[in-house]
Design an enzyme around this catalytic site. Structure first.
Site, PDB file in Angstrom:
ATOM      1  CG  ASN A   1      -1.740   1.208   1.401  1.00 43.82           C
ATOM      2  OD1 ASN A   1      -1.816   2.036   0.485  1.00 43.82           O
ATOM      3  ND2 ASN A   1      -2.375   1.347   2.559  1.00 43.82           N
ATOM      4  CE  LYS A  16      -0.270   3.230   4.836  1.00 46.05           C
ATOM      5  NZ  LYS A  16      -0.351   3.359   6.258  1.00 46.05           N
ATOM      6  CG  HIS A  20      -6.163   1.961   5.012  1.00 45.68           C
ATOM      7  ND1 HIS A  20      -5.744   2.893   5.940  1.00 45.68           N
ATOM      8  CD2 HIS A  20      -5.144   1.081   4.867  1.00 45.68           C
ATOM      9  CE1 HIS A  20      -4.517   2.574   6.341  1.00 45.68           C
ATOM     10  NE2 HIS A  20      -4.128   1.483   5.699  1.00 45.68           N
ATOM     11  CD  GLU A  39      -3.177   5.571   6.680  1.00 43.24           C
ATOM     12  OE1 GLU A  39      -3.207   5.653   5.453  1.00 43.24           O
ATOM     13  OE2 GLU A  39      -2.195   5.110   7.311  1.00 43.24           O
ATOM     14  CD  GLU A  80      -3.720  -2.446   7.174  1.00 41.28           C
ATOM     15  OE1 GLU A  80      -2.568  -2.605   6.751  1.00 41.28           O
ATOM     16  OE2 GLU A  80      -4.417  -1.467   6.907  1.00 41.28           O
ATOM     17  N   GLY A 106       2.176   2.330  10.750  1.00 42.24           N
ATOM     18  CA  GLY A 106       3.124   3.435  10.608  1.00 42.24           C
ATOM     19  C   GLY A 106       3.775   3.856  11.913  1.00 42.24           C
ATOM     20  CB  SER A 162       4.939  -1.705  11.930  1.00 40.68           C
ATOM     21  OG  SER A 162       4.520  -0.366  12.150  1.00 40.68           O
TER      22      SER A 162
HETATM   23  P1  PGA Z   1       2.551   0.355   7.625  1.00 31.95           P
HETATM   24  O1  PGA Z   1       1.089   0.536   6.947  1.00 31.95           O
HETATM   25  O2  PGA Z   1       3.114  -0.947   7.074  1.00 31.95           O
HETATM   26  O3  PGA Z   1       3.343   1.552   7.191  1.00 31.95           O
HETATM   27  O4  PGA Z   1       2.352   0.271   9.088  1.00 31.95           O
HETATM   28  C1  PGA Z   1       0.227  -0.536   6.713  1.00 31.95           C
HETATM   29  C2  PGA Z   1      -1.078  -0.030   6.127  1.00 31.95           C
HETATM   30  O5  PGA Z   1      -1.617   0.962   6.625  1.00 31.95           O
HETATM   31  O6  PGA Z   1      -1.621  -0.610   5.156  1.00 31.95           O
END
Ligand code: PGA
Length: 251
Positions: free
Chosen positions: A9, A11, A95, A97, A167, A173, A212
């Protein structure tokens, strides 16, 4: 057996130059044949990535889609059928976010999921709890509710053509990863919830872990019985690191 999937992803990262460099890196990777690999670039780079990666068997997906499947008057949105038209095969829906920062509701997530399938895209349904919810002992309840939103509205059978990504919000992140045991507990609960309605669908659906994931922790996570690969954010922006994660999902 479920074929592992590693999904990158990207982003809201990238520039024309940066994407070109990442594509070059991805094309040079020796990817394991027994692992499905896909990347999810920002909309504006999708067509370019499809064109450049199609030949190396890396799937391409979008990070979101509109609630309506077909093109129409909906300024700023992208329809699932347009994604399919430019060569996407998958799309992320729900997601965290988007749920938390953009106020996306369970109802919208259901509509996006349905729109994706209406256009022959595989939706990757993202679910996960916040740190507060985990500390309050509500993880399984929250994740169960997010999953039930789709199951109740569309039926369990839709998961024969979908992927689930667990997740934990507190791990995204942040550099904090759920332990393999913490993740496995939630993955098993997701599968059990689906098995209540259809054992066949539950045993076939792939459940990815995200939060992560990096080369250093991927093998341990992917070694758990109900973890079928990963949804990788930050670490997917580095081709070598992403390649190592893909290899960790192999055999
Ligand atoms: P990250 O993000 O690996 O940077 O923690 C995962 C995601 O939000 O899909």
């Amino acid at each position: 057996m479920r074929r592992p999937l590693v999904a990158g992803n990207w982003k809201m990262h990238g520039s024309r130059a940066g994407v070109a460099e990442l594509i070059m890196g991805l094309r040079e990777l020796a990817l394991p044949a027994d692992v499905e690999v896909a990347v999810f670039p920002p909309y504006v780079y999708l067509a370019k990535v499809v064109e450049e990666l199609g030949r190396v068997a890396v799937g391409v997906g979008a990070q979101d889609c509109a609630i309506e499947p077909q093109q129409g008057a909906l300024t700023g949105e992208i329809a699932a059928c347009q994604l399919q038209d430019v060569g996407c095969s998958m799309v992320l829906v729900g997601h965290s976010e988007r749920r938390l920062l953009l106020g996306e509701s369970d109802d919208w997530v259901v509509r996006k999921f349905a729109a994706a399938q209406a256009c022959s895209l595989t939706p990757v349904l993202c679910v996960g709890e916040t740190l507060e919810q985990r500390e309050a002992g509500k993880t399984l309840e929250v994740v169960g509710r997010q999953l039930a939103g789709v199951v109740d509205a569309l039926g369990v059978e839709v998961f024969a053509r979908a992927v689930v990504a667990y997740e934990p919000v507190w791990a995204i992140g942040t550099g904090l990863t759920a332990s393999p045991e913490q993740a496995q507990e939630v993955h098993a609960a997701i599968r059990a919830q689906l098995a209540d309605k259809s054992a066949e669908v539950a045993s076939g659906v792939r459940i990815l872990y995200g939060g992560s994931v990096k080369a250093a922790n991927a093998a341990e996570l992917f070694g758990m019985p109900d973890i079928d690969g990963g949804l990788v954010g930050g670490a997917s922006l580095n081709a070598d690191e992403f390649g190592a994660i893909c290899r960790a999902a192999g055999n």
